[in-house]
Design a protein around this motif. Structure first.
Motif, PDB file in Angstrom:
ATOM      1  N   SER A 120      -5.298   0.645  -7.754  1.00 28.88           N
ATOM      2  CA  SER A 120      -4.444  -0.199  -6.905  1.00 28.88           C
ATOM      3  C   SER A 120      -2.994   0.268  -6.926  1.00 28.88           C
ATOM      4  O   SER A 120      -2.335   0.338  -5.881  1.00 28.88           O
ATOM      5  CB  SER A 120      -4.514  -1.659  -7.353  1.00 28.88           C
ATOM      6  OG  SER A 120      -5.786  -2.183  -7.140  1.00 28.88           O
ATOM      7  N   ILE A 151      -3.557   0.985   4.517  1.00 27.68           N
ATOM      8  CA  ILE A 151      -4.538   0.137   3.851  1.00 27.68           C
ATOM      9  C   ILE A 151      -4.784  -1.092   4.706  1.00 27.68           C
ATOM     10  O   ILE A 151      -3.844  -1.730   5.173  1.00 27.68           O
ATOM     11  CB  ILE A 151      -4.040  -0.294   2.459  1.00 27.68           C
ATOM     12  CG1 ILE A 151      -3.835   0.933   1.567  1.00 27.68           C
ATOM     13  CG2 ILE A 151      -5.015  -1.269   1.811  1.00 27.68           C
ATOM     14  CD1 ILE A 151      -3.218   0.623   0.215  1.00 27.68           C
ATOM     15  N   LYS A 171      -7.106  -4.748   4.761  1.00 27.90           N
ATOM     16  CA  LYS A 171      -7.908  -5.655   3.951  1.00 27.90           C
ATOM     17  C   LYS A 171      -8.641  -6.616   4.872  1.00 27.90           C
ATOM     18  O   LYS A 171      -8.079  -7.111   5.833  1.00 27.90           O
ATOM     19  CB  LYS A 171      -7.029  -6.415   2.967  1.00 27.90           C
ATOM     20  CG  LYS A 171      -6.344  -5.478   1.989  1.00 27.90           C
ATOM     21  CD  LYS A 171      -5.538  -6.224   0.972  1.00 27.90           C
ATOM     22  CE  LYS A 171      -4.848  -5.222   0.072  1.00 27.90           C
ATOM     23  NZ  LYS A 171      -5.156  -5.395  -1.303  1.00 27.90           N
ATOM     24  N   THR A 219     -11.303  -3.633   0.911  1.00 32.37           N
ATOM     25  CA  THR A 219     -10.098  -2.844   1.123  1.00 32.37           C
ATOM     26  C   THR A 219     -10.511  -1.480   1.641  1.00 32.37           C
ATOM     27  O   THR A 219     -11.337  -0.807   1.036  1.00 32.37           O
ATOM     28  CB  THR A 219      -9.307  -2.688  -0.190  1.00 32.37           C
ATOM     29  OG1 THR A 219      -8.947  -3.982  -0.669  1.00 32.37           O
ATOM     30  CG2 THR A 219      -8.057  -1.854   0.004  1.00 32.37           C
TER      31      THR A 219
END
Length: 89
Positions: A40, A54, A56, A65
């Motif tokens: 992360s 990224i 989500k 993710t």
């Protein structure tokens, strides 16, 4: 040399993303052999530098993710690779 890509985990992330449109967190965790927390942190550093994007979402009621490489990330990886190859000469 791009100092951001000298980190082995970040280099594995970028290398993995070069050949695909996107990749999920679990796959990157397997590829990098890192903990969730460390992965992360490394993903965040790459995202802050605009090397990856990224997104989500939820998949079957579980957080998902997904990461993809940006044009800048692709360019920086190619430059990094060329720099490494020039060291062979």
């Amino acid at each position: 040399m791009d100092k951001l890509l000298l980190n082995p985990i970040r280099l594995k992330i970028i290398s993995s993303l070069m050949g695909v449109s996107s990749c999920d967190f679990n796959h990157l965790q397997k590829v990098t052999e890192s903990s969730k927390g460390n992965l992360s942190v490394q993903l965040k550093k790459l995202e802050e530098s605009d090397y990856i994007s990224i997104s989500k979402s939820f998949k079957n009621n579980y957080p998902n993710t997904s990461c993809s490489i940006t044009k800048l990330g692709s360019k920086r990886f190619e430059e990094f690779f060329k720099s490494l190859m020039s060291l062979r000469k």
